[in-house]
Scaffold this motif. Structure first.
Motif, PDB file in Angstrom:
ATOM      1  N   TRP A 164      -2.988   5.516   2.863  1.00 52.67           N
ATOM      2  CA  TRP A 164      -3.186   6.617   1.921  1.00 52.67           C
ATOM      3  C   TRP A 164      -3.260   7.957   2.643  1.00 52.67           C
ATOM      4  O   TRP A 164      -2.651   8.951   2.198  1.00 52.67           O
ATOM      5  CB  TRP A 164      -4.470   6.384   1.130  1.00 52.67           C
ATOM      6  CG  TRP A 164      -4.975   7.597   0.412  1.00 52.67           C
ATOM      7  CD1 TRP A 164      -4.524   8.108  -0.765  1.00 52.67           C
ATOM      8  CD2 TRP A 164      -6.022   8.473   0.858  1.00 52.67           C
ATOM      9  NE1 TRP A 164      -5.222   9.246  -1.096  1.00 52.67           N
ATOM     10  CE2 TRP A 164      -6.148   9.494  -0.117  1.00 52.67           C
ATOM     11  CE3 TRP A 164      -6.865   8.493   1.965  1.00 52.67           C
ATOM     12  CZ2 TRP A 164      -7.089  10.505   0.003  1.00 52.67           C
ATOM     13  CZ3 TRP A 164      -7.796   9.501   2.075  1.00 52.67           C
ATOM     14  CH2 TRP A 164      -7.903  10.496   1.114  1.00 52.67           C
ATOM     15  N   ALA A 204      -5.533   0.096   3.836  1.00 48.29           N
ATOM     16  CA  ALA A 204      -5.060   0.856   2.681  1.00 48.29           C
ATOM     17  C   ALA A 204      -5.456   2.327   2.781  1.00 48.29           C
ATOM     18  O   ALA A 204      -4.680   3.217   2.408  1.00 48.29           O
ATOM     19  CB  ALA A 204      -5.615   0.243   1.395  1.00 48.29           C
ATOM     20  N   TYR A 243       0.827  -1.211   0.000  1.00 50.74           N
ATOM     21  CA  TYR A 243       0.000   0.000   0.000  1.00 50.74           C
ATOM     22  C   TYR A 243       0.860   1.259   0.000  1.00 50.74           C
ATOM     23  O   TYR A 243       0.529   2.251  -0.680  1.00 50.74           O
ATOM     24  CB  TYR A 243      -0.917   0.006   1.225  1.00 50.74           C
ATOM     25  CG  TYR A 243      -1.858  -1.176   1.314  1.00 50.74           C
ATOM     26  CD1 TYR A 243      -2.276  -1.840   0.166  1.00 50.74           C
ATOM     27  CD2 TYR A 243      -2.326  -1.647   2.544  1.00 50.74           C
ATOM     28  CE1 TYR A 243      -3.134  -2.939   0.247  1.00 50.74           C
ATOM     29  CE2 TYR A 243      -3.190  -2.728   2.628  1.00 50.74           C
ATOM     30  CZ  TYR A 243      -3.584  -3.375   1.484  1.00 50.74           C
ATOM     31  OH  TYR A 243      -4.431  -4.450   1.561  1.00 50.74           O
ATOM     32  N   CYS A 285      -3.795  -0.150  -5.228  1.00 43.68           N
ATOM     33  CA  CYS A 285      -3.512  -1.083  -4.131  1.00 43.68           C
ATOM     34  C   CYS A 285      -4.100  -2.466  -4.408  1.00 43.68           C
ATOM     35  O   CYS A 285      -3.491  -3.483  -4.069  1.00 43.68           O
ATOM     36  CB  CYS A 285      -4.064  -0.528  -2.825  1.00 43.68           C
ATOM     37  SG  CYS A 285      -3.181   0.909  -2.178  1.00 43.68           S
TER      38      CYS A 285
END
Length: 336
Positions: free
Chosen positions: A149, A145, A27, A117
Motif C-alpha cells: 500500500w 499488505a 495486494y 486486501c
C-alpha cells in the motif's frame, strides 16, 4: 529423462504456496482499485482550483465587447497547444487526482486498502460465524499488505504505480491474481462441502465471496472513504469475477457429486486455465462479459423475455387500429 503427466503438473500446481508472490499480486491489485476509485470519487483540489480559475476567466471574457471576444478567440485558435502537450497535461492531472486522497486522508486510505486486501476472509468469516478480524492477527500478511500500500501510494515520483500501469506488468499481476482466486475458491468450496454438504446456497455463496469478495466489500470500503453509492454493488451488477467464481464452484460441486471422474488436482488446474483465459480476454481483447450471449438466451427463454417481446409486438399492432378514426366519428367532427 522422465516425462511429467498431467496429474503430476496439476499436483505440483496445487502445492504452490500463495505467499509471497500470489499474495503480493493480490495486494497490488486491491490497492490500485482503491486508489483509482478514490480518484473518481474525490477529485483533487488542484483540479477544482483550475476549474474555478477557468470559470472566472470565462466570466470576465463574457463581459468584454464582441470585438475583443472575436480577437481573443482568433488569438486562442492561432496559439492552441499541440495534442502532445494536451495529452501530457491530462496525464499529470490524472496523476494528481489519484494521489490527492492518499495525501489528505492516509488513515482512511490504508484502512480501505486493508479491507479490500483481506475482504474474502472477512466476509466468509462473517458468513460462517467466525471472527472477521482474523486477517488482522497475521502480522506477516498485514505488514506485507501495508508495504505494498505504501509503495503504491507514496513511492518517489509515483514510480511504483506508473510501473504497474505498463501493460506487461498488468498482465503478469492479473495472471497471478487469477491463480490466487482459483486457490481461494477451491479451498473455500472444499471447506463448505465438508461443513455444509447439503447446503448448496451456502456453498455457492462461499465460492462467490472467496473469488470476488472485494467487490462485495467495496460498498463498505467506500463508506470508510466517505463515499456512499448504494446502487453500485455486486449483487445488482455482477462482474466477471463473480460469474467465473460461481462457474468454478459449480464445477467443484458436480465433481463432489460424482458427475466428473477427474481428480481434484486436475480439475483445479482446469479452473486455473479457465480463469486465466477469461482474464486475458478481458485485458487484451476488452471483452468484459463473455457470458452475455448465454445470459440473453436464458433471459429470453426463462425470465420473460419472449413474453415481453410478444406484448410489445401486440401493442404496436393495436395502437394504429385504436388511433384511426371511424367514418361516423369523422362526419360528426365535421358537423361540429
Amino acid at each position: 529423462m522422465p516425462t511429467l503427466s498431467l496429474y503430476d503438473v496439476a499436483a505440483s500446481v496445487a502445492k504452490l504456496k500463495m505467499y509471497p508472490y500470489f499474495d503480493i499480486a493480490n495486494y497490488i491489485l486491491m490497492c490500485s482499485l482503491v486508489r483509482e476509485d478514490a480518484a473518481a470519487s474525490h477529485p483533487s483540489s488542484a483540479s477544482s482550483s483550475s476549474s474555478s480559475s477557468s470559470s472566472s476567466s470565462s466570466s470576465s471574457s463574457s463581459s468584454s465587447t464582441l470585438t475583443s471576444a472575436a480577437s481573443a478567440s482568433s488569438s486562442s485558435s492561432s496559439s492552441s497547444p499541440p495534442s502532445s502537450t494536451i495529452s501530457t497535461t491530462s496525464i499529470i492531472a490524472t496523476t494528481t487526482e489519484t494521489t490527492a486522497f492518499s495525501r489528505k486522508h492516509p488513515l482512511s486510505c490504508w484502512l480501505s486498502s486493508m479491507l479490500m486486501c483481506f475482504s474474502t476472509v472477512i466476509l466468509t468469516n462473517l458468513l460462517l460465524g467466525e471472527s472477521p478480524i482474523t486477517p488482522f492477527t497475521n502480522n506477516r500478511d498485514l505488514l506485507t499488505a501495508s508495504i505494498v500500500w505504501y509503495a503504491m501510494n507514496y513511492s518517489p515520483f509515483d514510480v511504483t504505480y506508473k510501473f504497474y500501469q505498463l501493460l506487461p506488468i498488468r498482465v503478469i499481476v492479473a495472471c497471478l491474481k487469477e491463480v490466487h482466486r482459483a486457490n481461494k475458491v477451491y479451498r473455500g468450496v472444499s471447506f463448505a462441502l465438508r461443513a455444509y454438504p447439503q447446503s448448496y446456497v451456502i456453498i455457492f455463496t462461499v465460492g462467490a465471496l472467496k473469488g470476488a469478495g472485494y467487490f462485495y466489500m467495496r460498498l463498505f470500503e467506500r463508506l470508510v472513504r466517505g463515499t456512499w453509492i448504494p446502487t453500485a454493488n455486486e449483487i445488482l451488477q455482477p462482474t466477471l469475477a463473480t460469474k467465473t467464481s460461481l462457474l468454478a464452484t459449480l464445477v467443484f460441486v458436480l465433481r463432489n457429486l460424482g458427475y466428473f471422474e477427474t481428480s481434484h488436482h486436475v480439475l483445479y488446474l482446469y479452473v486455473i486455465v479457465l480463469f486465466l483465459v477469461f482474464r486475458l480476454i478481458y485485458i487484451v481483447v476488452d471483452i468484459r462479459n463473455p457470458f452475455l450471449p448465454f445470459e440473453n438466451v436464458f433471459c429470453a427463454l426463462f425470465l420473460g423475455g419472449i413474453v415481453d417481446a410478444l406484448k410489445k409486438a401486440m401493442s404496436r399492432e393495436t395502437k394504429p387500429e385504436e388511433s384511426a378514426p371511424t367514418k361516423g366519428q369523422a362526419v360528426k367532427a365535421k358537423e361540429e
